[in-house]
Enzyme design. Structure first.
Site, PDB file in Angstrom:
ATOM      1  N   GLU A 132       0.838  -1.192   0.000  1.00 22.46           N
ATOM      2  CA  GLU A 132       0.000   0.000   0.000  1.00 22.46           C
ATOM      3  C   GLU A 132       0.876   1.247   0.000  1.00 22.46           C
ATOM      4  O   GLU A 132       0.567   2.252  -0.640  1.00 22.46           O
ATOM      5  CB  GLU A 132      -0.969   0.007   1.192  1.00 22.46           C
ATOM      6  CG  GLU A 132      -2.109   0.956   0.905  1.00 22.46           C
ATOM      7  CD  GLU A 132      -2.973   1.318   2.087  1.00 22.46           C
ATOM      8  OE1 GLU A 132      -2.803   0.761   3.181  1.00 22.46           O
ATOM      9  OE2 GLU A 132      -3.823   2.192   1.897  1.00 22.46           O
ATOM     10  N   THR A 185      -5.510  10.150  -0.821  1.00 21.06           N
ATOM     11  CA  THR A 185      -4.936  10.210   0.535  1.00 21.06           C
ATOM     12  C   THR A 185      -3.785  11.209   0.608  1.00 21.06           C
ATOM     13  O   THR A 185      -3.649  11.945   1.590  1.00 21.06           O
ATOM     14  CB  THR A 185      -4.465   8.804   0.964  1.00 21.06           C
ATOM     15  OG1 THR A 185      -5.611   7.951   0.978  1.00 21.06           O
ATOM     16  CG2 THR A 185      -3.849   8.807   2.351  1.00 21.06           C
TER      17      THR A 185
HETATM   18  N1  HSE Z   1      -4.698   7.186   8.330  1.00 26.11           N
HETATM   19  C1  HSE Z   1      -4.422   7.570   6.986  1.00 26.11           C
HETATM   20  C2  HSE Z   1      -4.904   8.995   6.758  1.00 26.11           C
HETATM   21  C3  HSE Z   1      -4.970   6.591   6.000  1.00 26.11           C
HETATM   22  O1  HSE Z   1      -5.893   9.406   7.362  1.00 26.11           O
HETATM   23  O2  HSE Z   1      -4.263   9.692   5.986  1.00 26.11           O
HETATM   24  C4  HSE Z   1      -6.379   6.737   5.644  1.00 26.11           C
HETATM   25  O3  HSE Z   1      -6.866   5.703   4.837  1.00 26.11           O
END
Ligand code: HSE
Length: 310
Positions: A132, A185
């Protein structure tokens, strides 16, 4: 070469959950990515990609999170075969519902099954998080951990990886609402503050600690009171149109709490199944968007058990 296709369901997840940025995650029962694979003589090939957002999924095995994760599992197991892979996306990319995490986890789990399940859960999570990280930038296991382990997950540390899963109360229901807007993201991380005020840190530790207590003790009201975020959601709110109205509509229709799911634009609402079936919550959030001419898909689901063979 084998003619037998092994089929894996890799569920959607929500990361963050209130005050647990990059730490908390929760597995849904569905929707799921379906990852299928069969053994070949050598090499990894993506032979088919279908489903929502399929056109944006790379077929190059060095750029696809399913194959990168699968390859890492094969490497760690010294496997002497390759895999042909078919992907059916159930979760579109840039949703905040763990789309790339589901693909990476499904790829790791598929290779795990094909190699005879030799790796530990920790190693599988590392293979998936690594994949990922290659495709979405940066190692964070808060989607792949719940996707593989199921339940509500807590990451104490990424390096070394130390992660645990708690089974939330059976009465906890989930509504995921997905407005028709894409939030990558990396864009959602770019808007975050680099520093946090001491009072916000204290607020987050209090809420994060009580959320864990609520999940472990099955205290639904405490879970509702504990989901709050003084830092991340305020910074990201501008990326999710109508977020405040959507959260207010969810709460007015029975949600114990609502927050941005993952890095958005998903809106995650939790509810007590003894008090509502979640339909009014889903409908109220959908209406906030349809009133503004925007499409919004909704799912009413439960906390799930993670990747499984189907
Ligand atoms: N925790 C990460 C964010 C991944 O909030 O950027 C989110 O899928």
């Amino acid at each position: 070469m084998s003619d037998e296709w092994v089929k894996i369901a890799a569920p959607a997840t929500s990361a963050n959950i209130g005050a647990g940025f990059d730490i908390f995650g929760i597995a849904f029962e569905g929707p799921c990515d379906i990852i299928e694979g069969r053994k070949t003589e050598s090499g990894i090939r993506i032979v088919e990609v279908n489903g929502p957002g399929a056109e944006s999924i790379p077929l190059d095995p060095d750029k696809n999170s399913v194959s990168i994760a699968a390859k890492e599992v094969l490497r760690r197991c010294n496997a002497d075969f390759g895999i042909d892979i078919k992907i059916t996306k159930g979760i579109r990319p840039c949703s905040g519902m763990g789309s790339s995490g589901a693909s990476a986890s499904g790829g790791a789990y598929l290779a795990h099954v094909l190699t005879g399940e030799k790796l530990s859960m920790n190693d599988l999570i590392i293979c998936a998080a690594m994949a990922e990280g290659v495709t979405s930038g940066g190692f964070h296991a808060d989607n792949v951990a719940p996707c593989l382990m199921g339940g509500f997950t807590i990451i104490r540390s990424n390096q070394p990886l130390d992660v645990m899963s708690v089974r939330p109360p059976e009465r906890l229901g989930i509504v995921a609402a997905l407005p028709d807007v894409l939030v990558p993201t990396k864009d959602a991380r770019a808007v975050l503050p680099k520093e946090v005020a001491l009072k916000d840190m204290v607020f987050h530790i209090g809420h994060a600690s009580s959320l864990v207590y609520g999940m472990m003790s099955g205290d639904i009201d405490l879970i509702g009171r504990s989901i709050a975020d003084a830092v991340i959601e305020p910074a990201r709110a501008k990326l999710v149109p109508h977020i405040k109205e959507a959260e207010e509509a969810a709460k007015a229709n029975g949600a114990i709490s609502s927050c941005i799911g993952g890095s958005g634009p998903c809106i995650l609402s939790l509810f007590d199944k003894d008090k509502t079936d979640g339909k009014a919550i889903a409908e109220a959030v959908r209406k906030v968007y349809s009133d503004s001419g925007m499409k919004c898909d909704t799912w009413i689901t439960n906390c799930g058990l993670g990747c499984r063979r189907i």
